[in-house]
Design an enzyme around this catalytic site. Sequence first.
Site, PDB file in Angstrom:
ATOM      1  N   GLY A 195       0.841  -1.199   0.000  1.00 47.58           N
ATOM      2  CA  GLY A 195       0.000   0.000   0.000  1.00 47.58           C
ATOM      3  C   GLY A 195       0.872   1.243   0.000  1.00 47.58           C
ATOM      4  N   GLY A 196       0.306   2.309   0.530  1.00 46.46           N
ATOM      5  CA  GLY A 196       1.029   3.584   0.574  1.00 46.46           C
ATOM      6  C   GLY A 196       2.288   3.506   1.413  1.00 46.46           C
ATOM      7  N   GLY A 430      25.689  11.972 -28.622  1.00 51.63           N
ATOM      8  CA  GLY A 430      25.175  12.591 -27.398  1.00 51.63           C
ATOM      9  C   GLY A 430      25.752  11.942 -26.165  1.00 51.63           C
ATOM     10  N   ALA A 431      26.065  10.663 -26.273  1.00 51.60           N
ATOM     11  CA  ALA A 431      26.579   9.953 -25.107  1.00 51.60           C
ATOM     12  C   ALA A 431      27.925  10.544 -24.667  1.00 51.60           C
ATOM     13  CB  ALA A 431      26.710   8.473 -25.401  1.00 51.60           C
TER      14      ALA A 431
HETATM   15  C1  HXC Z   1      -4.029  -4.162  12.049  1.00 51.31           C
HETATM   16  C2  HXC Z   1      -3.020  -6.052  11.276  1.00 51.31           C
HETATM   17  C3  HXC Z   1      -2.740  -5.426  10.047  1.00 51.31           C
HETATM   18  C4  HXC Z   1      -3.163  -4.078   9.880  1.00 51.31           C
HETATM   19  C5  HXC Z   1      -1.968  -7.412   9.966  1.00 51.31           C
HETATM   20  N1  HXC Z   1      -2.518  -7.273  11.167  1.00 51.31           N
HETATM   21  N2  HXC Z   1      -2.097  -6.296   9.256  1.00 51.31           N
HETATM   22  N3  HXC Z   1      -3.641  -5.421  12.261  1.00 51.31           N
HETATM   23  N4  HXC Z   1      -3.801  -3.503  10.908  1.00 51.31           N
HETATM   24  N5  HXC Z   1      -2.927  -3.418   8.757  1.00 51.31           N
HETATM   25  C6  HXC Z   1      -2.595  -8.279  12.199  1.00 51.31           C
HETATM   26  C7  HXC Z   1      -3.432  -9.470  11.807  1.00 51.31           C
HETATM   27  O1  HXC Z   1      -4.778  -9.216  12.047  1.00 51.31           O
HETATM   28  C8  HXC Z   1      -2.863 -10.531  12.687  1.00 51.31           C
HETATM   29  O2  HXC Z   1      -3.412 -10.388  13.958  1.00 51.31           O
HETATM   30  C9  HXC Z   1      -1.414 -10.182  12.790  1.00 51.31           C
HETATM   31  O3  HXC Z   1      -1.305  -8.818  12.411  1.00 51.31           O
HETATM   32  C10 HXC Z   1      -0.524 -10.980  11.866  1.00 51.31           C
HETATM   33  O4  HXC Z   1      -1.112 -10.973  10.581  1.00 51.31           O
HETATM   34  P1  HXC Z   1      -1.352 -12.318   9.743  1.00 51.31           P
HETATM   35  O5  HXC Z   1      -2.321 -11.975   8.696  1.00 51.31           O
HETATM   36  O6  HXC Z   1      -1.670 -13.443  10.657  1.00 51.31           O
HETATM   37  O7  HXC Z   1       0.104 -12.541   9.141  1.00 51.31           O
HETATM   38  P2  HXC Z   1       0.503 -13.074   7.730  1.00 51.31           P
HETATM   39  O8  HXC Z   1      -0.292 -14.270   7.385  1.00 51.31           O
HETATM   40  O9  HXC Z   1       2.001 -13.208   7.755  1.00 51.31           O
HETATM   41  O10 HXC Z   1       0.084 -11.934   6.710  1.00 51.31           O
HETATM   42  C11 HXC Z   1       0.705 -10.679   6.760  1.00 51.31           C
HETATM   43  C12 HXC Z   1      -0.019  -9.666   5.859  1.00 51.31           C
HETATM   44  C13 HXC Z   1      -1.523  -9.700   6.186  1.00 51.31           C
HETATM   45  C14 HXC Z   1       0.219 -10.071   4.401  1.00 51.31           C
HETATM   46  C15 HXC Z   1       0.617  -8.316   6.090  1.00 51.31           C
HETATM   47  O11 HXC Z   1      -1.684  -9.561   7.601  1.00 51.31           O
HETATM   48  C16 HXC Z   1      -2.273  -8.612   5.530  1.00 51.31           C
HETATM   49  O12 HXC Z   1      -2.629  -8.734   4.355  1.00 51.31           O
HETATM   50  N6  HXC Z   1      -2.587  -7.553   6.293  1.00 51.31           N
HETATM   51  C17 HXC Z   1      -3.373  -6.473   5.795  1.00 51.31           C
HETATM   52  C18 HXC Z   1      -2.579  -5.650   4.859  1.00 51.31           C
HETATM   53  C19 HXC Z   1      -3.342  -4.436   4.478  1.00 51.31           C
HETATM   54  O13 HXC Z   1      -4.256  -4.509   3.654  1.00 51.31           O
HETATM   55  N7  HXC Z   1      -2.996  -3.296   5.142  1.00 51.31           N
HETATM   56  C20 HXC Z   1      -3.610  -2.071   4.873  1.00 51.31           C
HETATM   57  C21 HXC Z   1      -2.937  -1.565   3.609  1.00 51.31           C
HETATM   58  S1  HXC Z   1      -3.521   0.014   3.192  1.00 51.31           S
HETATM   59  P3  HXC Z   1      -3.874 -11.658  14.821  1.00 51.31           P
HETATM   60  O14 HXC Z   1      -4.322 -11.085  16.119  1.00 51.31           O
HETATM   61  O15 HXC Z   1      -4.943 -12.305  14.042  1.00 51.31           O
HETATM   62  O16 HXC Z   1      -2.652 -12.526  14.921  1.00 51.31           O
HETATM   63  C22 HXC Z   1      -2.344   0.967   3.818  1.00 51.31           C
HETATM   64  C23 HXC Z   1      -2.564   2.366   3.496  1.00 51.31           C
HETATM   65  C24 HXC Z   1      -1.328   3.136   3.830  1.00 51.31           C
HETATM   66  O17 HXC Z   1      -1.432   0.567   4.431  1.00 51.31           O
HETATM   67  C25 HXC Z   1      -1.407   4.424   3.078  1.00 51.31           C
HETATM   68  C26 HXC Z   1      -0.254   5.311   3.420  1.00 51.31           C
HETATM   69  C27 HXC Z   1      -0.319   6.531   2.589  1.00 51.31           C
END
Ligand code: HXC
Length: 534
Positions: A195-196, A430-431
Amino acid sequence: MKEEKKSSNKPKAAKKAKEELKKVLTFDEKIKDFEHRIKLAELGGGKDRIKKQHEAGKLTARERIDIFLDQGTFVELDKLVTHKCTDFGMEKSKIPGDGVIAGYGKVDGRLVYVFAYDFTVFGGSLSRTNADKIIKVQKLALKNGAPIIGINDSGGARIQEGIGSLGGYADIFYNNTMASGVIPQISAIMGPCAGGAVYSPALTDFIFMVKDKSHMFVTGPDVIKAVTHEDVSKEDLGGAFTHNSKSGVAHFMGENEETTLMMMRELLSFLPSNNMEDAPVKNCEDDTTREDESLNSLIPNDPNKPYDIKELIHSVVDDQYFYEASPHFAANIVTGFAWMGGMSVGIVANQPAVLAGVLDINASIKAARFVRFCDAFNIPLITLQDVPGFLPGTLQEHAGIIRNGAKLVFAYSEATVPKITLITRKSYGGAYCVMSSKHIGADINLAYPSAEIAVMGPEGAVNILYRKADAKEKAKILEDYKARFATPYQAAELGYIDEIIMPKQTRHKLIQALEMTQNKTVNNPPKKHGNIPL
Ligand code: HXC
């Protein structure tokens, strides 16, 4: 009703206050309480999640910091802060430190700031609190003029916090931008970075990734599938090799986390702590006048025959050691750091062994970014030139070779660090102008007797000028053209080449030029900033 309830609560409140009073701790208890809190913070998401992290083949954030910094130098800040979120029952799960470990320490005895996302705490997601921790070290690093290193392993914005987290990212991006060119900023990606969240590393100077363990993408495989119906794996989309070879987003790839962290330490050794410091100098035991006879036969007589420019680089740098940056991306140009006579230098070299060393879009961007980095941090530039020109074709023209090639001209032209250029063989069109020519501010321009400096290659020139000539005539003119222009002598007569050197003397000649330009001062016209053709 409410009043009644309030008054009926009074005795209860008084009892509670009395109990609280009783809880005043002795000094020993206070120490135990403190130790307990520290232990909790150090356990992050707990033993089970640490185990899970290890099972996934990853180190924890604390282990990474321990390996990266000189032993025992880490000073942790904000170890006990907690998130402030009360949505989704979050108030019930608070972990001291909240998912980012931040502070300062030393690398080879020099101050650095560091922050590392702790994947064991809510997947290393960025809460407002975590953002504030990162911002605190960013500001300290900028004020105190020392590099900052970010170690990423995070699920992105903390979903439960919403906009507070997004604002945190944007604040971090702003600080990345303000620090750019002032202090070195280095990112490691050691897990997910999606993501971001990718834009903070992207705003830093160098990105390191770990083979098969780290991923960066703006949108993941599932979103891509839904929007474009493309099937792509996480690894192909944004794995370490993809970003090191295809996109050029990352500059280094380590075999595992430990080697990656060691590579990051080494990179720092070539860099000053900030833009007001000179580039580092270290003791040199390698003879600065050392000659290498093998260089006299390195450049093939046949201009169409390739050779490996890295052989030349290894031969001339101290202890034959070259620290290459972006080795897998646009390999037709080579960039990296080395020591010469104990001086830290940045090297940019056309690579005749790949695509004949031609300049294309990716090579231009790679080199331009490297030149600008070196210039920002006072690292002298050595350019080794053997380039047939810019790559022809609609693909390149339509993708903007004009705009992107201009980046390299711009970068070299505005660079005020010492610039030393050596033309080993081809320097056409040019290079010639672009690759740190005298005309765009190089201080010393050297050439081998094998250099060919001309508007274009002999065959092309004769075909344009003598299109109607028969084959015999053309062959004769070709020989004349080669004798007159496919040499360094016209450029030397005009003073565009300062000295023609014997290849075996290259190391000595380059070091002499570096020493001569050590106190160089050039000020470009005052401006807010230039408008590099982005
Ligand atoms: C809160 C989160 C989290 C998040 C993971 N966790 N991402 N909690 N916010 N963004 C938590 C899970 O719920 C889980 O908690 C624990 O962290 C471990 O995650 P798992 O999924 O069990 O781990 P894994 O299988 O290794 O997968 C990792 C992952 C996946 C690929 C990162 O967790 C995932 O897809 N997370 C969401 C990613 C996402 O969409 N983020 C938002 C992106 S948008 P528990 O308690 O169940 O163990 C963004 C915008 C930013 O970031 C913009 C900036 C400008």
